[in-house]
Design a protein around this motif. Structure first.
Motif, PDB file in Angstrom:
ATOM      1  N   GLY A   1       3.355   3.775   7.621  1.00  0.00           N
ATOM      2  CA  GLY A   1       3.887   2.474   8.036  1.00  0.00           C
ATOM      3  C   GLY A   1       5.367   2.519   8.391  1.00  0.00           C
TER       4      GLY A   1
ATOM      5  N   TYR B   1       0.203   4.333   2.301  1.00  0.00           N
ATOM      6  CA  TYR B   1       0.270   4.047   3.742  1.00  0.00           C
ATOM      7  C   TYR B   1       1.718   3.752   4.152  1.00  0.00           C
ATOM      8  CZ  TYR B   1      -0.337   2.361   8.388  1.00  0.00           C
ATOM      9  OH  TYR B   1      -0.208   2.235   9.740  1.00  0.00           O
ATOM     10  N   ASP B   2       2.360   2.896   3.372  1.00  0.00           N
ATOM     11  CA  ASP B   2       3.722   2.492   3.749  1.00  0.00           C
ATOM     12  C   ASP B   2       4.677   3.684   3.808  1.00  0.00           C
ATOM     13  OD1 ASP B   2       2.652  -0.006   3.714  1.00  0.00           O
ATOM     14  OD2 ASP B   2       3.517  -0.590   1.785  1.00  0.00           O
TER      15      ASP B   2
ATOM     16  N   ALA C   1      -4.756   2.460  13.734  1.00  0.00           N
ATOM     17  CA  ALA C   1      -5.153   1.052  13.576  1.00  0.00           C
ATOM     18  C   ALA C   1      -6.506   0.802  14.249  1.00  0.00           C
ATOM     19  CB  ALA C   1      -4.084   0.147  14.172  1.00  0.00           C
TER      20      ALA C   1
ATOM     21  N   ASN D   1       0.883  -1.163   0.000  1.00  0.00           N
ATOM     22  CA  ASN D   1       0.000   0.000   0.000  1.00  0.00           C
ATOM     23  C   ASN D   1       0.929   1.223   0.000  1.00  0.00           C
ATOM     24  OD1 ASN D   1      -1.546   2.261   0.865  1.00  0.00           O
ATOM     25  ND2 ASN D   1      -3.023   0.938   1.891  1.00  0.00           N
TER      26      ASN D   1
ATOM     27  N   ASP E   1      -4.121  -5.085   9.793  1.00  0.00           N
ATOM     28  CA  ASP E   1      -3.436  -5.559   8.579  1.00  0.00           C
ATOM     29  C   ASP E   1      -3.718  -4.590   7.429  1.00  0.00           C
ATOM     30  OD1 ASP E   1      -2.259  -7.740   9.689  1.00  0.00           O
ATOM     31  OD2 ASP E   1      -3.934  -9.104   9.233  1.00  0.00           O
ATOM     32  N   THR E   2      -2.699  -3.881   7.032  1.00  0.00           N
ATOM     33  CA  THR E   2      -2.862  -2.858   5.986  1.00  0.00           C
ATOM     34  C   THR E   2      -3.416  -3.485   4.705  1.00  0.00           C
ATOM     35  OG1 THR E   2      -1.056  -1.627   6.958  1.00  0.00           O
ATOM     36  CG2 THR E   2      -1.602  -1.093   4.677  1.00  0.00           C
TER      37      THR E   2
ATOM     38  N   GLN F   1      -4.936   3.370   5.376  1.00  0.00           N
ATOM     39  CA  GLN F   1      -4.534   2.008   5.754  1.00  0.00           C
ATOM     40  C   GLN F   1      -5.563   0.966   5.315  1.00  0.00           C
ATOM     41  OE1 GLN F   1      -3.777   1.320   9.987  1.00  0.00           O
ATOM     42  NE2 GLN F   1      -2.329  -0.323   9.474  1.00  0.00           N
ATOM     43  N   SER F   2      -6.846   1.365   5.282  1.00  0.00           N
ATOM     44  CA  SER F   2      -7.857   0.367   4.947  1.00  0.00           C
ATOM     45  C   SER F   2      -8.413   0.525   3.539  1.00  0.00           C
ATOM     46  CB  SER F   2      -8.975   0.383   5.998  1.00  0.00           C
ATOM     47  OG  SER F   2      -9.343   1.684   6.300  1.00  0.00           O
TER      48      SER F   2
END
Ligand code: MLC
Ligand code: AMP
Length: 502
Positions: A11, A6-7, A39, A3, A148-149, A75-76
């Protein structure tokens, strides 16, 4: 990467107990704490049934928690749709309906007003207040602090930002992960951001400037932000000594210059002041330099494109210009009729192309085709020229737009409402220079035959419908509107009339 957005933004900070947000009350939130909250929100969104690709609309006060909702969406894989806190329930109804948002997050104070909107559109309504309490927080409290991304590609949409149009109908600009990521990476390098930077953040986080420029740049650089709920002069003066950089709209800088405490001593340690979202008067640039020794770095962007051009970090920052195309961004000046490129020094429409340019307007293919050419160039609606030093100057707009305090106001939206009022035959709305906001809104009305419009009743109707910053500060009745031979209202004559009043 699973992702990319996000990363790269979030992340990579997992496990870092370095400060991310410094709050006005003196407390600090670390990168890792922020990710744990993120999260939990991501878990709550999944629990509410939201899936990747769904839209989540938020109209809540700025707070660390509201920023964590943005991170949770990334993230989602949920598309983030932030909305100006000044919008009325009436304005919100359109955005929710048009975007098909599955969830609306609001402050508890607006829950009653927004419940009918949510019911009509079958949108789930939850609350989150600036103190961190609310039904969404209650749900998040019961979720694990890891998530969990969700895998995404660079092409997947990350956010919808609504921007009004000359027809008065707002359009949802679809921004992909790559649009946001490529631009923020470029800005980090161009403006020399690093993990030593502390950004004084007093902008709202429902627009490109405060969210995708200020926040994403700080996140990629690994720095921290002094995260203030809004622009407050005393708070800015208090926190400046701890900051290294600041981003603001021109109103921030004119307000600071109007305060005697804003001195060379107070700003000596600062690395960089950046301005954008509206024209910075050359006079403000010069006065700021005289007072502080700093040249404000002015840049140019918009909702659909993020940032396009910027004055240089090391070279001359020229007052009244927005600098050079950013690396990876092409800028050309074209003839509005033929679309042909014009030579330097000639005024034309500004077009831009690059990985920063959005994917189109949500469910409006025709609007997209009108503004986004097949070859990838986006017609910004701004008019400009490349000067003898190679710097871009914005000299006007090809679109009927007022910018007040960095907020865009489209006259058409107000005119449509004024035209509908009893006793009004027609109307025209223009911007007039304003010392604090840059421009302010003035409405002209023509009465229907044998009618006398009730200006108080009209002001009440406007207040019920439109955000306060869009309200005409004055309504003026005219016998008729000035028109050219084609029948088009000559707004320049109306603006001249106002200038003559002063
Ligand atoms: C508030 N008011 C405004 C206004 N903001 N009126 C016109 N224009 C504005 N921008 C009105 C309020 O309704 C109120 O009216 C009065 O002014 C005081 O309200 P306030 O809440 O105390 O105002 P204040 O907090 O001082 O806000 C002014 C501001 C704020 C300039 C600090 O508007 C702001 O932070 N603007 C930044 C906008 C921004 O981020 N734009 C970026 C867009 S992205 P009354 O009459 O009831 O008292 C973009 C792309 C790019 O453009 O290039 O960046
Ligand atoms: P928005 O739709 O809110 O993103 O506003 C984008 C518009 O703001 C641009 O099309 C420009 O008209 C204006 N804008 C942004 N930055 C500048 C700047 N530095 N100088 C002049 N206008 C600007």
């Amino acid at each position: 990467m699973a992702n990319p957005l996000y990363d790269t933004l979030f992340g990579c900070h997992a496990g870092r107990d370095t400060p991310f947000l410094h709050l006005a009350d003196g407390t600090t939130i670390s990168h890792d704490d922020f990710l744990r909250t993120t999260a939990q929100f991501a878990g709550a969104l999944r629990h509410l049934g939201l899936a990747p690709g769904d839209r989540l609309a938020v109209q809540i006060a700025k707070s660390p928690q509201s920023l964590a909702i943005y991170a949770a969406c990334v993230q989602s894989g949920i598309i983030f749709l932030p909305l100006n806190t000044a919008y009325t329930a009436n304005e919100l109804a359109y955005f929710i309906d048009n975007s098909g948002a599955r969830l609306l997050v609001c402050d508890s104070a607006s829950q009653t007003a927004l419940s009918p909107v949510a019911q009509a559109t079958k949108t789930i309504l939850v609350t989150l207040d600036s103190d961190g309490s609310g039904s969404l927080r209650d749900l998040a409290d019961n979720m694990p602090d890891s998530f969990d991304t969700v895998a995404r590609t660079s092409d997947d949409p990350a956010a919808f930002l609504y921007t009004s149009g000359t027809t008065g109908r707002s359009k949802g600009a679809m921004l992909s992960q790559e649009n946001l990521l490529s631009n923020a990476r470029t800005l980090v390098e161009y403006w020399h951001f690093s993990d030593r930077d502390v950004l004084l953040h007093a902008l709202p986080i429902f627009h490109t400037h405060g969210l995708f420029v200020a926040t994403n740049v700080t996140l990629i650089a690994g720095g921290s932000m002094i995260f203030l709920p809004k622009f407050d002069l005393d708070q800015i003066i208090t926190h400046l000594p701890q900051a290294t950089t600041m981003m603001g709209v021109p109103t921030f800088y004119t307000r600071l210059l109007n305060d005697a405490r804003f001195s060379r001593e107070l700003t000596q340690h600062m690395r960089l002041f950046i301005s954008g979202s509206a024209p910075l008067l050359a006079e403000t640039h010069t006065t700021f330099h005289d007072r502080t020794g700093h040249h404000i770095l002015e840049r140019y962007g918009m909702t659909e494109t993020n940032m396009n051009t910027s004055n240089p970090y090391d070279g001359a920052r020229r007052a009244g210009t927005v600098g050079f195309p950013l690396p990876g961004v092409e800028v050309k000046i074209t003839d509005a009729t033929t679309g042909d490129s014009l030579s330097d020094g000639t005024i034309g429409q500004i077009e831009v192309r690059g990985a920063n340019v959005f994917k189109g307007y949500w469910q409006m293919p025709e609007k997209t085709r009108e503004e986004l050419r097949e070859d990838g160039f986006f017609i910004t609606g701004d008019l400009g020229l490349v000067d003898e030093h190679g710097y871009l100057q914005i000299v006007g707009r090809n679109k009927d737009l007022i910018i007040a305090g960095g907020y865009n106001i489209y006259p058409k939206e107000i005119e449509l409402l004024l035209d509908d009022q009893p006793g009004v035959l027609e109307s025209a709305v223009v911007g007039t220079p304003h010392p604090d906001f840059g421009e302010s809104v003035i409405g002209f009305l023509v009465a229907a035959p044998d009618a006398t419009p009730d200006l108080d009743a009209i002001a009440r109707a406007v207040a019920a419908s439109l955000a306060r910053f869009k309200h005409p500060r004055e309504l003026i009745i005219l016998a008729e509107l000035p028109r050219n031979t084609m029948g088009k209202v000559q707004k320049n004559i109306l603006r001249d009339m106002l200038a003559g009043d002063k």
